[in-house]
Structure formats: structure tokens, C-alpha cells
Design an enzyme around this catalytic site. Structure first.
Site, PDB file in Angstrom:
ATOM      1  N   GLY A  10       0.823  -1.209   0.000  1.00 33.43           N
ATOM      2  CA  GLY A  10       0.000   0.000   0.000  1.00 33.43           C
ATOM      3  C   GLY A  10       0.859   1.262   0.000  1.00 33.43           C
ATOM      4  O   GLY A  10       2.103   1.198   0.072  1.00 33.43           O
ATOM      5  N   LEU A  12       1.199   3.704   2.267  1.00 32.77           N
ATOM      6  CA  LEU A  12       1.977   3.863   3.499  1.00 32.77           C
ATOM      7  C   LEU A  12       2.980   2.720   3.649  1.00 32.77           C
ATOM      8  O   LEU A  12       4.130   2.939   4.062  1.00 32.77           O
ATOM      9  CB  LEU A  12       1.030   3.908   4.712  1.00 32.77           C
ATOM     10  CG  LEU A  12       1.707   3.942   6.074  1.00 32.77           C
ATOM     11  CD1 LEU A  12       2.583   5.189   6.235  1.00 32.77           C
ATOM     12  CD2 LEU A  12       0.665   3.890   7.195  1.00 32.77           C
ATOM     13  N   ASP A  37      -3.591 -12.960   5.022  1.00 34.68           N
ATOM     14  CA  ASP A  37      -4.863 -12.237   5.094  1.00 34.68           C
ATOM     15  C   ASP A  37      -5.116 -12.006   6.583  1.00 34.68           C
ATOM     16  O   ASP A  37      -5.308 -12.971   7.337  1.00 34.68           O
ATOM     17  CB  ASP A  37      -5.968 -13.096   4.451  1.00 34.68           C
ATOM     18  CG  ASP A  37      -7.324 -12.438   4.553  1.00 34.68           C
ATOM     19  OD1 ASP A  37      -7.468 -11.458   5.323  1.00 34.68           O
ATOM     20  OD2 ASP A  37      -8.256 -12.914   3.880  1.00 34.68           O
ATOM     21  N   ILE A  38      -5.102 -10.756   6.988  1.00 38.09           N
ATOM     22  CA  ILE A  38      -5.168 -10.480   8.429  1.00 38.09           C
ATOM     23  C   ILE A  38      -6.505 -10.871   9.059  1.00 38.09           C
ATOM     24  O   ILE A  38      -6.634 -10.883  10.273  1.00 38.09           O
ATOM     25  CB  ILE A  38      -4.818  -9.004   8.766  1.00 38.09           C
ATOM     26  CG1 ILE A  38      -5.802  -8.021   8.116  1.00 38.09           C
ATOM     27  CG2 ILE A  38      -3.379  -8.682   8.378  1.00 38.09           C
ATOM     28  CD1 ILE A  38      -5.632  -6.574   8.609  1.00 38.09           C
ATOM     29  N   TYR A 128     -17.232   2.936   7.433  1.00 39.19           N
ATOM     30  CA  TYR A 128     -15.765   2.857   7.465  1.00 39.19           C
ATOM     31  C   TYR A 128     -15.267   3.357   8.829  1.00 39.19           C
ATOM     32  O   TYR A 128     -14.458   2.708   9.492  1.00 39.19           O
ATOM     33  CB  TYR A 128     -15.178   3.679   6.314  1.00 39.19           C
ATOM     34  CG  TYR A 128     -13.697   3.952   6.451  1.00 39.19           C
ATOM     35  CD1 TYR A 128     -12.758   3.000   6.075  1.00 39.19           C
ATOM     36  CD2 TYR A 128     -13.243   5.171   6.961  1.00 39.19           C
ATOM     37  CE1 TYR A 128     -11.389   3.255   6.207  1.00 39.19           C
ATOM     38  CE2 TYR A 128     -11.887   5.435   7.088  1.00 39.19           C
ATOM     39  CZ  TYR A 128     -10.970   4.471   6.717  1.00 39.19           C
ATOM     40  OH  TYR A 128      -9.630   4.732   6.856  1.00 39.19           O
TER      41      TYR A 128
END
Ligand SMILES: NC(=O)c1ccc[n+]([C@@H]2O[C@H](COP(=O)([O-])OP(=O)(O)OC[C@H]3O[C@@H](n4cnc5c(N)ncnc54)[C@H](OP(=O)(O)O)[C@@H]3O)[C@@H](O)[C@H]2O)c1
Length: 283
Positions: A10, A12, A37-38, A128
């Protein structure tokens, strides 16, 4: 030190790799969704225990603010932004690693013109924001050695992940090549933040002797989208016709906070938005 960066592809994540890579004593493990995959708690525990890092920095997230207003998007946001950090912090606690994750100004309602401090109570107005707040609460409940870093309106070099989103800065530059006049929303006051500065501040926080908790990291000089575009074209010394418009000119499914300036009361200030933007643009 062994540093595990998750969400490494990503925007960041790429700057975290750069910042930590500057020090040869650091061994960096850069993982993205193909590596882990978290939301898969079992795999998270197995893989991270095997890797045995000293620091786990989670830059992975579900950032599709408007899609999160739909059922499927909301589920994804909750899984990635709330369950994900909880899984990671739980394994960090087991192996004695320090954990850092990122949250957002969107946890706040957006009616506090003077800005929000770290201990102000969240009250999100979209899914979100709700998913980010759930993540914060879960990480805090698990405890251990953790840092929740709230930030806002990131810009930087585009990530290399599959769902990379262009930052507003890049979008404005591209649109200015194609359109004679740009209509830009003159609402939603908050702080634009350079991912490189955020990555450096993350390292400073993790390597310092700071207490676990919530921290705000943003570049100074809050502005609206319109204000941001004005600063951008001034730095570029480019004449672009900008028209300030209300947010209602661009209807979007998710509500946005009107004023979500994050006040940093716990860490040394980082540079202003215009200085950071000049650096990013090489000016
Ligand atoms: N961007 C902003 O303006 C903004 C504002 C406030 C806070 N933040 C927060 O700052 C942090 C960094 O944001 P960013 O803009 O750098 O994010 P980003 O560019 O969207 O990168 C997120 C990375 O996470 C990966 N990912 C998504 N789901 C995953 C999963 N289940 N497991 C592992 N990896 C997964 C993505 O892979 P794919 O690309 O393949 O999906 C992507 O590489 C995030 O926590 C974000 O919520 C961002």
C-alpha cells in the site's frame, strides 16, 4: 530488530519499508494480502509466530469508504479494519512483540471545529469510521504493547497493491492536464498527511519510550479539498482555474465529517502540509 510490515504494497506500506530500510540493523519482512490475510486468525497466529518479529506494523486496511455503506462492503470493512488488527495484536501479545496499527479521523462525527484530541470520544457517521473505531476498541481491550495511530487524508507515491487508490494530489494533477476548470469541494476540513512523514513518525513512536495508546499523526495546516488544490497548484506554479463547490455537488453514499482536524497533543509536531507537499513534489 525484526520488523514485520503488513499491507506492505500500500501507499503507506511502501514508505514504511523505505524508512525502516534506511537502518541496516533492521531485518524487514514485507507482507501483503498474498502473504497473509489479516482476517484469517489461524494463519495469522501460525505465520507470525514462525516469523517471530519484534515489531508488527499493520498498514493493511479496507479503505473503500463508499463501498462500506453496502452490506458486503460493511462486512469487509469490519473484518479487515476491526477483526484484522485484533488478530494481529492478540498474536503480538503472545510473542511479546510491539504492535502498531492505523486509524482515521473518520472515527469522529466532525462537528468540533477546534479539532479532536486523542482522548475525545469517537462517534462515527459512516461504516468505514465505525469499522476503524471497532478496531481501536478491540486492540485496546487486548492491550499489551500497542500503538493506534490516527491519521487523515494520506498522500504519497502510489502503492503497488491490486486495489491501489490514487491520492487526491495525484488526481488533481492528472485532471488539470485534461480539464480547463476544476470544481473542488470547499468543505470537510482536515489535515492532509504525507505517508513518508507518517512512516517516520511511526518509527519515532515505536523506538521511543512512549506509553501504549492512541496517537494523532498529521501534517499541520488543516484545509478543505479546495484549499489543498490551491496549495498544490501554487507550489507547482501552475495556473489552473479552480471553482470552490459544496460537497452536495458530488453526492457520495457515505457521509463525511465536516471538521475532522486531528490535534496532536502527545508527540512532537511534524512539518506543515505545504512543506511536506513541496518535498513530495520535489520542489
Ligand atoms: N488513505 C487515506 O487517506 C487514509 C486516511 C486515514 C487513515 N488511513 C489509514 O492508513 C493506513 C494506510 O493506508 P493506505 O492508504 O496506505 O492503504 P492502501 O494503499 O489501501 O494499502 C492497504 C494495503 O492493505 C492490503 N490489504 C487489504 N486487505 C488486506 C487483508 N485482509 N490482509 C492483508 N492485507 C490487506 C491491500 O492490498 P490490495 O491492494 O490487494 O487490496 C493494500 O496493499 C490504513 O490503515 C488506512 O485505513 C488512510
Amino acid at each position: 530488530m525484526r520488523i514485520l510490515i503488513i499491507g506492505a504494497n500500500g501507499m503507506l506500506g511502501q514508505d514504511l519499508i523505505k524508512v525502516y530500510g534506511e537502518d541496516p540493523v533492521n531485518e524487514i519482512l514485507a507482507w501483503d494480502i498474498k502473504d497473509i490475510d489479516i482476517t484469517d486468525r489461524e494463519r495469522v497466529f501460525i505465520k507470525i509466530k514462525e516469523a517471530d518479529p519484534d515489531f508488527v506494523i499493520n498498514a493493511a486496511a479496507y479503505n473503500a469508504v463508499d463501498k462500506a455503506e453496502e452490506d458486503e462492503g460493511k462486512k469487509m470493512a469490519m473484518a479487515v479494519n476491526a477483526e484484522g488488527p485484533a488478530n494481529l495484536n492478540a498474536v503480538c501479545q503472545e510473542i511479546g512483540a510491539t504492535f502498531a496499527t492505523y486509524s482515521s479521523d473518520y472515527v469522529f462525527r466532525g462537528d468540533k471545529k477546534e479539532g479532536y484530541k486523542e482522548n475525545d470520544l469517537p462517534d462515527p457517521i459512516n461504516n468505514y469510521g465505525l469499522s476503524k473505531w471497532e478496531g481501536e476498541k478491540k486492540v485496546q481491550t487486548i492491550g499489551g504493547d500497542y500503538y493506534i495511530i490516527r491519521t487523515s487524508k494520506l498522500f504519497g507515491h502510489e502503492g503497488i497493491g491490486e486495489n491501489v487508490k490514487k491520492s487526491f494530489i495525484t488526481l488533481m494533477q492528472e485532471l488539470s492536464q485534461k480539464m480547463p476548470e476544476l470544481k473542488v469541494v470547499d468543505e470537510e476540513m482536515s489535515c492532509f498527511t504525507y505517508t513518508l512523514d507518517l512512516a517516520m513518525a511511526t518509527r519515532f513512536l515505536l523506538e521511543g519510550n512512549f506509553k501504549s495508546g492512541i496517537y494523532h499523526v498529521v501534517n499541520g495546516e488543516p484545509c478543505t479539498w479546495y484549499g489543498c488544490a490551491q496549495t498544490l497548484f501554487k507550489i507547482l506554479d501552475k495556473k489552473v482555474k479552480l471553482k470552490a463547490v459544496p460537497a452536495s455537488d458530488f453526492p457520495r453514499p457515505a457521509k463525511r465529517p465536516q471538521y475532522s482536524v486531528l490535534l496532536n497533543t502527545k508527540l512532537p509536531e511534524i512539518r506543515s502540509f505545504s512543506e511536506a507537499l513541496k518535498d513530495f513534489l520535489g520542489k
